[in-house]
Design a protein around this motif. Structure first.
Motif, short mmCIF file in Angstrom:
data_model
loop_
_atom_site.label_atom_id
_atom_site.label_comp_id
_atom_site.label_asym_id
_atom_site.label_seq_id
_atom_site.Cartn_x
_atom_site.Cartn_y
_atom_site.Cartn_z
N PRO A 106 5.53 -31.08 82.81
CA PRO A 106 7.12 -31.47 83.01
C PRO A 106 7.68 -31.25 84.54
O PRO A 106 8.32 -31.88 85.11
CB PRO A 106 7.58 -30.44 82.13
CG PRO A 106 6.87 -30.15 80.84
CD PRO A 106 5.41 -29.83 81.92
N LEU A 107 6.94 -30.33 85.12
CA LEU A 107 7.60 -30.00 86.51
C LEU A 107 7.15 -31.45 87.48
O LEU A 107 7.75 -31.76 88.11
CB LEU A 107 6.70 -28.82 87.04
CG LEU A 107 7.08 -28.37 88.63
CD1 LEU A 107 8.66 -28.08 88.62
CD2 LEU A 107 6.33 -27.14 89.03
N ILE A 108 5.81 -31.76 87.17
CA ILE A 108 5.25 -32.98 87.90
C ILE A 108 6.02 -34.04 87.78
O ILE A 108 6.47 -34.94 88.53
CB ILE A 108 3.55 -33.24 87.71
CG1 ILE A 108 3.01 -32.35 88.36
CG2 ILE A 108 3.23 -34.66 88.07
CD1 ILE A 108 1.51 -32.47 87.77
N GLU A 109 6.51 -34.31 86.24
CA GLU A 109 7.36 -35.45 86.12
C GLU A 109 8.76 -35.42 86.67
O GLU A 109 9.20 -36.20 87.27
CB GLU A 109 7.59 -35.58 84.66
CG GLU A 109 6.33 -36.29 83.80
CD GLU A 109 5.53 -37.19 84.23
OE1 GLU A 109 6.62 -38.21 84.37
OE2 GLU A 109 4.45 -37.61 84.35
N ALA A 110 9.18 -34.09 86.61
CA ALA A 110 10.63 -33.85 87.50
C ALA A 110 10.39 -34.19 88.85
O ALA A 110 11.29 -34.90 89.66
CB ALA A 110 10.83 -32.62 87.21
N ALA A 111 9.19 -33.91 89.48
CA ALA A 111 9.06 -34.12 90.86
C ALA A 111 8.81 -35.44 91.39
O ALA A 111 9.43 -36.13 92.27
CB ALA A 111 7.67 -33.37 91.45
#
Length: 141
Positions: A15-20
């Motif tokens: 999810p962090l990669i997607e938010a980035a």
């Protein structure tokens, strides 16, 4: 809301990669506060910082760096976030990474640098930023 903040999809994206990738700094902060691993890697070895840089998301880069992300992680091809930002000509991203200590002289296995990418993709302002940073670093070596 995501229950496990470090769950990976079939590409190794958290999810962090997607938010980035989308530049959502608020979601990035929320995920980090909930224990997201900011150094988690996709199947190509990219961190959230790589994806923020490749997508021209300067606010996401700043948020990740302020949270303590490594500034020069290497993916499986040895790309750094600075190289990806230079490739796409995101000057604000390049400046943010350089200010945080990104190495303007870092090389891939085949010798490409951030300068190589800026030049090959026709980003003269980015080329200028990186050239100045390389000169400054070489002068301090």
């Amino acid at each position: 809301m995501v229950e496990n903040v470090n769950t990976k999809d079939k590409h190794g994206h958290t999810p962090l990669i997607e938010a980035a990738k989308t530049g959502d700094a608020e979601t990035i902060r929320d995920l980090l506060n909930r224990g997201a691993d900011m150094e988690a890697r996709s199947e190509k070895g990219k961190t959230a910082l790589h994806y923020a840089a490749a997508n021209g998301k300067a606010a996401a880069i700043k948020t990740l760096l302020e949270a303590g992300a490594e500034v020069d992680p290497r993916d499986i091809e040895w790309h750094t976030p600075l190289m990806l930002a230079a490739n796409y000509g995101c000057n604000e991203c390049v400046e943010t990474l350089l200010t945080a200590g990104a190495d303007p002289l870092a090389k891939m296995k085949l010798g490409n640098t951030a300068l190589t990418y800026a030049e090959a993709n026709g980003h003269p302002d980015t080329l200028d930023l990186i050239t100045k940073a390389q000169r400054a670093k070489a002068g301090n070596a």
